[in-house]
Design an enzyme around this catalytic site. Sequence first.
Site, PDB file in Angstrom:
ATOM      1  N   ARG A   1      30.322  43.800  33.888  1.00 53.63           N
ATOM      2  CA  ARG A   1      29.711  44.277  32.628  1.00 53.63           C
ATOM      3  C   ARG A   1      30.709  43.992  31.516  1.00 53.63           C
ATOM      4  O   ARG A   1      31.846  44.458  31.551  1.00 53.63           O
ATOM      5  CB  ARG A   1      29.415  45.778  32.699  1.00 53.63           C
ATOM      6  CG  ARG A   1      29.089  46.374  31.350  1.00 53.63           C
ATOM      7  CD  ARG A   1      28.543  47.778  31.419  1.00 53.63           C
ATOM      8  NE  ARG A   1      27.168  47.786  31.876  1.00 53.63           N
ATOM      9  CZ  ARG A   1      26.345  48.831  31.751  1.00 53.63           C
ATOM     10  NH1 ARG A   1      26.771  49.940  31.181  1.00 53.63           N
ATOM     11  NH2 ARG A   1      25.106  48.770  32.188  1.00 53.63           N
TER      12      ARG A   1
ATOM     13  N   HIS B   1      20.434  42.064  29.961  1.00 50.38           N
ATOM     14  CA  HIS B   1      20.579  43.172  30.924  1.00 50.38           C
ATOM     15  C   HIS B   1      19.543  42.962  32.043  1.00 50.38           C
ATOM     16  O   HIS B   1      18.610  43.746  32.214  1.00 50.38           O
ATOM     17  CB  HIS B   1      20.377  44.510  30.212  1.00 50.38           C
ATOM     18  CG  HIS B   1      20.933  45.688  30.966  1.00 50.38           C
ATOM     19  ND1 HIS B   1      21.606  45.569  32.170  1.00 50.38           N
ATOM     20  CD2 HIS B   1      20.927  47.020  30.678  1.00 50.38           C
ATOM     21  CE1 HIS B   1      21.976  46.770  32.581  1.00 50.38           C
ATOM     22  NE2 HIS B   1      21.577  47.659  31.709  1.00 50.38           N
TER      23      HIS B   1
ATOM     24  N   GLN C   1      18.680  45.661  34.898  1.00 46.35           N
ATOM     25  CA  GLN C   1      17.871  46.771  34.382  1.00 46.35           C
ATOM     26  C   GLN C   1      16.395  46.381  34.323  1.00 46.35           C
ATOM     27  O   GLN C   1      15.517  47.145  34.723  1.00 46.35           O
ATOM     28  CB  GLN C   1      18.356  47.150  32.972  1.00 46.35           C
ATOM     29  CG  GLN C   1      17.505  48.203  32.290  1.00 46.35           C
ATOM     30  CD  GLN C   1      17.673  49.585  32.865  1.00 46.35           C
ATOM     31  OE1 GLN C   1      18.772  50.090  32.926  1.00 46.35           O
ATOM     32  NE2 GLN C   1      16.590  50.212  33.302  1.00 46.35           N
TER      33      GLN C   1
ATOM     34  N   ASP D   1      15.001  51.376  23.241  1.00 52.12           N
ATOM     35  CA  ASP D   1      16.420  51.402  23.631  1.00 52.12           C
ATOM     36  C   ASP D   1      17.193  51.857  22.401  1.00 52.12           C
ATOM     37  O   ASP D   1      16.650  51.883  21.283  1.00 52.12           O
ATOM     38  CB  ASP D   1      16.851  49.985  24.082  1.00 52.12           C
ATOM     39  CG  ASP D   1      18.286  49.926  24.608  1.00 52.12           C
ATOM     40  OD1 ASP D   1      18.833  50.986  24.971  1.00 52.12           O
ATOM     41  OD2 ASP D   1      18.855  48.812  24.649  1.00 52.12           O
TER      42      ASP D   1
ATOM     43  N   CYS E   1      15.932  52.540  29.173  1.00 55.43           N
ATOM     44  CA  CYS E   1      16.952  52.269  30.195  1.00 55.43           C
ATOM     45  C   CYS E   1      17.987  53.384  30.291  1.00 55.43           C
ATOM     46  O   CYS E   1      18.673  53.494  31.300  1.00 55.43           O
ATOM     47  CB  CYS E   1      17.616  50.922  29.932  1.00 55.43           C
ATOM     48  SG  CYS E   1      18.534  50.838  28.379  1.00 55.43           S
TER      49      CYS E   1
ATOM     50  N   ARG F   1      17.009  51.481  39.631  1.00 56.00           N
ATOM     51  CA  ARG F   1      18.200  50.623  39.541  1.00 56.00           C
ATOM     52  C   ARG F   1      18.785  50.448  40.940  1.00 56.00           C
ATOM     53  O   ARG F   1      19.179  49.360  41.333  1.00 56.00           O
ATOM     54  CB  ARG F   1      19.279  51.248  38.627  1.00 56.00           C
ATOM     55  CG  ARG F   1      18.905  51.427  37.174  1.00 56.00           C
ATOM     56  CD  ARG F   1      18.627  50.134  36.445  1.00 56.00           C
ATOM     57  NE  ARG F   1      19.744  49.200  36.381  1.00 56.00           N
ATOM     58  CZ  ARG F   1      20.818  49.324  35.598  1.00 56.00           C
ATOM     59  NH1 ARG F   1      20.951  50.372  34.797  1.00 56.00           N
ATOM     60  NH2 ARG F   1      21.775  48.411  35.586  1.00 56.00           N
TER      61      ARG F   1
END
Length: 320
Positions: free
Chosen positions: A114, A141, A144, A237, A277, A305
């Site tokens: 990440r 991402h 996700q 988000d 998320c 996830r």
Amino acid sequence: MTQNLKTVSSLKGRDFLTLAAFSNDEIDTFLKQAFDLKQLQKKGEPHACLSGQTLAMIFEKSSTRTRVSFEVGMYQLGGSALFLSSRDIQLGRGEPIADTAKVLSRYVDGIMIRTFAHEKVEAFAESADIPVINGLTDTHHPTQVLADLLTVYEHKGQLKGLKACFIGDGYNNMAHSLLEGAAAVGMDLAVASPKGYEPDQDILAAAEKRAEGNGCKVGFTYSPQEAAEGADIVITDVWASMGEEAEKEKRLRDFQGFEVNESLTGLAKEDYIFLHCLPAHRGEEVAASVIDGPHSVVFDEAENRLHAHKAILKCLMEKN
Ligand code: CP
Ligand code: NVA
């Protein structure tokens, strides 16, 4: 063992950097394997296909879900995971990415990273001899969104033919990966953002083209109302992503009118589902009444996830 859990040779040894890199069938395979691994886990039947393998997890940004679900996922598949904060490894003191990737390739079987610039993950993948998984960059991402697609499938029983909207920062990692994911599975997606926060033009154009070939439509609008109209899935988000904290006040002003609240969700279908998320900011990008209300599936999404990551790890790292 169920049918779907067979080894898929086209995915073995691959990197997982964006959803755009995978064919429609490959994305379908990840989703089917995630679904089956979830059922097995619920039945308490272990699936130790990565026995003896180790995943190195490098984090240059904070994480709760990604870190815990990859670590637990490796454990449930019979392997182990190493958490490596960039503050504590030599990468954080300037050791070249290529050297770090080559060294880790001699110790472990996969790397999850990440970080900030997407190019850094690409550079890692270029130099590593083992699969590299993108656990979030500034622009993508994908792990996700795989979990999001699994969540939608579980709640709606289909992906193709559904209509989704993403209301928020069109240039962020979630918007881009959702565009790529929706186009691949044949789901309509409208991204709505204020001026100055449009998606990357290349990512949008590629997703529009792929969607056309898959019989669906993805696109951009400045109107959150237009995006939400008739939607089966409403997604948002944070307005300021990790690394953009200095812009928070400006973004709070720029995104006025883009909060996902009941007047916006009132335009969606009666049985719409809400995804985020997480982490979320109630009273900014989403009203508490929506994220904590009956249409919200954000905790199923967070759980997924784990199952989606297990499918990714299995498909890329399984030895035989
Ligand atoms: N959604 C997500 O990636 O959460 P974390 O930042 O907690 O990993
Ligand atoms: N867009 C958010 C996602 C967090 C999981 C960020 O990058 O901070």
